[in-house]
Design a protein around this motif. Structure first.
Motif, mmCIF file in Angstrom:
data_model
loop_
_atom_site.group_PDB
_atom_site.id
_atom_site.type_symbol
_atom_site.label_atom_id
_atom_site.label_comp_id
_atom_site.label_asym_id
_atom_site.label_seq_id
_atom_site.Cartn_x
_atom_site.Cartn_y
_atom_site.Cartn_z
ATOM 1 N N GLU A 1 60.511 78.156 56.178
ATOM 2 C CA GLU A 1 61.745 77.533 55.681
ATOM 3 C C GLU A 1 61.549 76.817 54.361
ATOM 4 O O GLU A 1 62.508 76.617 53.615
ATOM 5 C CB GLU A 1 62.294 76.562 56.750
ATOM 6 C CG GLU A 1 62.881 77.298 57.957
ATOM 7 C CD GLU A 1 63.229 76.353 59.099
ATOM 8 O OE1 GLU A 1 64.106 76.703 59.916
ATOM 9 O OE2 GLU A 1 62.607 75.266 59.188
ATOM 10 N N ILE A 2 60.310 76.440 54.031
ATOM 11 C CA ILE A 2 60.071 75.763 52.748
ATOM 12 C C ILE A 2 59.372 76.682 51.742
ATOM 13 O O ILE A 2 58.862 76.232 50.720
ATOM 14 C CB ILE A 2 59.244 74.476 52.941
ATOM 15 C CG1 ILE A 2 57.862 74.774 53.549
ATOM 16 C CG2 ILE A 2 60.005 73.475 53.816
ATOM 17 C CD1 ILE A 2 56.947 73.544 53.599
ATOM 18 N N GLY A 3 59.357 78.008 52.043
ATOM 19 C CA GLY A 3 58.833 78.971 51.074
ATOM 20 C C GLY A 3 57.374 79.320 51.223
ATOM 21 O O GLY A 3 56.796 79.973 50.347
ATOM 22 N N LEU A 4 56.767 78.909 52.344
ATOM 23 C CA LEU A 4 55.368 79.248 52.598
ATOM 24 C C LEU A 4 55.304 80.455 53.538
ATOM 25 O O LEU A 4 56.305 80.828 54.154
ATOM 26 C CB LEU A 4 54.644 78.048 53.227
ATOM 27 C CG LEU A 4 54.577 76.776 52.369
ATOM 28 C CD1 LEU A 4 53.888 75.655 53.151
ATOM 29 C CD2 LEU A 4 53.860 77.024 51.060
ATOM 30 N N PRO A 5 54.122 81.086 53.673
ATOM 31 C CA PRO A 5 54.005 82.214 54.616
ATOM 32 C C PRO A 5 54.335 81.783 56.033
ATOM 33 O O PRO A 5 54.124 80.627 56.417
ATOM 34 C CB PRO A 5 52.525 82.629 54.483
ATOM 35 C CG PRO A 5 52.106 82.130 53.150
ATOM 36 C CD PRO A 5 52.866 80.867 52.917
ATOM 37 N N ASP A 6 54.850 82.696 56.806
ATOM 38 C CA ASP A 6 55.249 82.420 58.183
ATOM 39 C C ASP A 6 54.022 82.157 59.038
ATOM 40 O O ASP A 6 53.096 82.972 59.095
ATOM 41 C CB ASP A 6 56.031 83.609 58.727
ATOM 42 C CG ASP A 6 56.631 83.310 60.097
ATOM 43 O OD1 ASP A 6 56.580 82.136 60.516
ATOM 44 O OD2 ASP A 6 57.141 84.252 60.733
ATOM 45 N N LEU A 7 53.999 81.004 59.713
ATOM 46 C CA LEU A 7 52.884 80.644 60.593
ATOM 47 C C LEU A 7 53.241 80.821 62.061
ATOM 48 O O LEU A 7 52.518 80.345 62.943
ATOM 49 C CB LEU A 7 52.450 79.187 60.337
ATOM 50 C CG LEU A 7 52.007 78.848 58.919
ATOM 51 C CD1 LEU A 7 51.490 77.412 58.859
ATOM 52 C CD2 LEU A 7 50.921 79.803 58.432
ATOM 53 N N GLY A 8 54.327 81.491 62.335
ATOM 54 C CA GLY A 8 54.734 81.696 63.726
ATOM 55 C C GLY A 8 55.875 80.769 64.105
ATOM 56 O O GLY A 8 56.465 80.070 63.281
#
Length: 778
Positions: free
Chosen positions: A123-130
């Motif tokens: 949601e803040i533009g980082l890779p999805d961590l699950g």
């Protein structure tokens, strides 16, 4: 290979250097940048802490949270399953615009006011961590509640993907890439902090190691009592950035450490190596399998093949309990060669191993254990067990002058030393006039001084080397085969210009025909085993039979004049190969035309000799008898060039002409290697008029012209340029003699000859002929 700026900064201080500058440096030192991706968290997204967390009265999946964002406490309704009191989180405050375009506003969710949003990584533009929101921990460093998330280096990072060539396995880790930057920026690379607490329980209490013989691998083992391991947020984030994921926490840690340090790590279940339930000490056996691979075994089964694969049975199954950590190194050339010979199943780490992993095993193990101990309640057994494969250091010696000569510019010696030292090379044994360079084990691609110079050029930068005009010092690469081809081409063109057509035949011929005409063929023990047809059952010793067959075919097709030549290989009885040139003239001298009244004359000996001379230059003929039966008994001659016999020239025997249905036919066969070919040297000639004088001599019939020629040449008559026979005559009045007319050409380099000079020269000739041969004027 993927790195991030913050990850690189853990190994080398990049303070003051922008990502663009780093990318340009990568490109200049041969590490081509494939892509750059920026991670930028929007403003008004801050660090917060969940103080309270209660269930929403009207929604089972929603929670009402009181979140401290530093300046105030906000009520936020959150639907994440992992939200709980005491959790440090990332909060999008009212007014924040999310990367997807969503604007955060105060809202009511099922009747409860919510001022903001607790965020997940995506949601803040980082890779999805699950699934779930971000759970912040100490791995991202210190932060204050209410502080902008974008101020944290790990959330405001740049990803750089590098395209590596196959030989740069030393850059398949963040530390390896940082090592190249260390040389480029002349900034030191950060070393490992290796510690071992002797007060802890010793590894010998839980592990023994034995091996049968020397293996190609180097191995280090540590034992660890694993408890409550949690993968830190930074590890999760960076693994997501490099698009990697592991199911088990310990495997995630090992993968992260391997990508960071380049050291190949594995974790084994301690119980797998315990022989039976009554024992507590794991027994690890090292040996080679039938294909020569180094294997890790228990008393029951194989746990792994070093550098290639670990079998699932030996992997860590429980999150808590004793585990065995292994760091390994095997030379990439050895493992790649064995894998090409024996195709076996490989695991995810084989790629790094086959390209070249890091041999600094103690550093990689220490880095891994420090991380596990920091983010768990685990304890490590002191000491380690290892198997070392003695490494013979490669030494490359190169002088400063050699470096400058190869580069084409002078590079400061101190600069060279710094570059090599920062790249990990040992230059401690260097002298004032030469560099004695120890090649580190991780640089398997460095084998000679040219490789060393290439490393220096990479770091200096090709654009920083001044341009110099190109000086061509290349040696002449034209070899004998070129000149042989050129000579062959010249004589082919000469023959074509003289009206002859090229004929090409197989190098095989019919043995029966060759024997019939007296030619020696290949010895029986060297003969062809499987001839293509029975009429081509031996290697040809001459080109002549092929030309006769070709001439016969043309005559049968109503050609009145046949002119052929061939340049090709012939073979001795011992199968020694040589090159010959053969020329054939059959039938009429010229075509039917007005000048010959439609009745052209047949070719004769003199005309054929002139044609041969047109092709190969000045020749002499000496009467000879051939060793075969193709030649006419009374019209055969040896061909001489500069006094050396180079072949034979003759009319074809009438019986052979009749056999092949040929008109009068003349042939010659020459040793092609003895034909003239080379630079033509111009000689000075007289500018004064030449004089011609004929002498008719009374010569015995049995005296050869060669004797007369030899006597005149040896007399060294003044002003005599050349001479040649022009006529011979005989009748009954001359008895046993003939009249031979010889034309003499006289010319002076100094003046026009007068009658007295010509008479004097002729008298000298007559006197020597009278004295040596007893012959005179008719």
């Amino acid at each position: 290979m993927i790195v991030t700026k913050s990850w690189l900064n853990e190994w080398i201080d990049l303070n003051g250097i922008s990502t663009d500058d780093i990318a340009k440096t990568f490109n200049s030192i041969g590490l081509e940048v494939d892509r750059i991706e920026e991670y930028r968290v929007p403003s008004k997204i801050v660090f917060g802490k969940v103080l309270e967390c209660e269930k929403h009265p009207d929604a089972d999946k929603l929670n009402i949270c009181q979140v401290d964002i530093g300046s105030t406490v906000r009520q936020i309704v959150c639907g994440a399953s992992n939200v709980r009191a005491g959790l440090n989180v990332v909060v999008a405050t009212v007014g924040a615009e999310m990367p997807g375009g969503l604007l955060i506003k105060p809202v009511k969710l099922r009747g409860v006011e919510s001022d903001g949003m607790i965020c997940s990584a995506s949601e803040i533009g980082l890779p999805d961590l699950g699934k779930g929101i971000l759970e912040l921990d100490s791995s991202i460093g210190e932060f204050e509640l209410g502080q902008e998330v974008s101020e944290n280096q790990f959330f405001n990072d740049d990803l750089i993907e590098i395209e590596l060539t196959a030989n740069r396995g030393d850059c398949l880790s963040v530390r390896g890439v940082a090592r190249d930057l260390s040389a480029a920026y002349d900034r030191p690379i950060k070393e490992y902090n290796i510690t071992d607490n002797d007060e802890k329980r010793g590894i010998g209490r839980v592990l023994t190691l034995s091996h049968e013989n020397e293996l190609d691998a180097t191995l280090r083992y540590k034992a660890l009592d694993l408890k409550s391991l949690e993968v830190p947020l930074l590890v999760k984030l960076r693994l997501a950035q490099i698009d990697e994921k592991r199911e088990k926490d310990i495997e995630s840690i090992l993968l992260y450490v391997t990508h960071s340090t380049g050291v190949i790590l594995r974790a084994y279940n301690h119980k797998f190596f315990i022989p039976n339930e009554d024992e507590k000490i794991a027994k690890v056996y090292l040996s080679e399998d039938k294909n020569g691979f180094a294997c890790i075994k228990s008393t029951k089964a194989t746990a792994s093949i070093v550098g290639i694969i670990q079998y699932e049975e030996s992997a860590v199954s429980d999150e808590d309990g004793i585990i065995i950590l292994e760091a390994s190194y095997i030379p990439p050339d050895i493992i790649s060669k064995k894998m090409s010979e024996h195709k076996i199943e490989s695991g995810p780490m084989f790629y790094k191993t086959s390209r070249g992993s890091e041999p600094e095993l103690d550093g990689g193990l220490s880095y891994c254990i420090d991380m596990i101990e920091e983010f768990s309640k685990s304890s490590t057994f002191s000491g380690n067990m290892n198997l070392s494969n003695n490494y013979k250091e490669k030494i490359v010696i190169v002088t400063k002058q050699e470096i400058d000569d190869i580069i084409g510019a002078s590079i400061d010696k101190i600069t060279v030393s710094k570059i090599l030292k920062n790249l990990g090379f040992d230059t401690s044994k260097s002298t004032t006039d030469k560099f004695v360079i120890g090649v580190p084990q991780f640089r398997h691609d460095i084998v000679n001084k040219q490789d060393i110079v290439e490393e220096i050029v990479r770091m200096v930068g090709i654009d920083n080397i001044p341009s110099k005009p190109f000086i061509l010092t290349e040696a002449n690469r034209l070899e004998d085969n070129y000149f042989e081809y050129k000579k062959r081409s010249v004589y082919r063109h000469r023959a074509a210009q003289s009206g002859f057509f090229e004929s090409v035949h197989f190098v095989f011929d019919e043995k029966k025909v060759l024997h019939k005409h007296g030619f020696k063929t290949t010895k029986d023990e060297l003969e062809l085993l499987n001839p293509i047809v029975q009429t081509l059952d031996t290697l040809r010793p001459t080109l002549l039979t092929g030309l006769l067959k070709a001439a016969s075919a043309n005559i049968k097709n109503n050609f009145s004049s046949v002119r052929l030549f061939e340049i090709g290989s012939v073979f001795s009885p011992d199968r020694d190969e040589s090159l010959k040139m053969s020329i054939l003239f059959c039938g009429d001298k010229e075509n039917e035309k007005l000048s010959n009244s439609g009745k052209p004359q047949s070719v004769d000996f003199g005309y054929f000799v002139q044609k041969v001379s047109d092709i190969i230059g000045d020749i002499e003929l000496v009467e000879t008898k051939t060793t075969h039966s193709l030649s006419h008994t009374y019209q055969s001659a040896a061909v001489l060039v500069d006094g050396e016999v180079i072949g034979e020239l003759f009319r074809v025997h009438p019986d052979v002409e009749k056999e092949y249905d040929l008109k009068p036919t003349f042939v010659c066969e020459l040793d092609f290697s003895k034909l003239r070919y080379g630079l033509k040297i111009a000689k000075k000639t007289s500018k004064y008029q030449a004089s011609f004088k004929d002498l008719s001599l009374l010569v015995p019939k049995d005296m050869s012209y060669s004797k007369i020629k030899s006597v005149i040449e040896n007399a060294d008559v003044q002003n005599l340029i050349r001479f040649y026979p022009v006529d011979n005559y005989s009748d009954d009045s001359l008895g046993e003699n003939i009249s031979l007319s010889i034309r003499f050409v006289l010319q002076s380099m100094d003046k026009t000859l007068e009658d007295e000079d010509i008479v004097s020269s002729m008298d000298s000739i007559l006197k020597v002929l009278e004295k040596e041969l007893g012959i005179g004027l008719r």
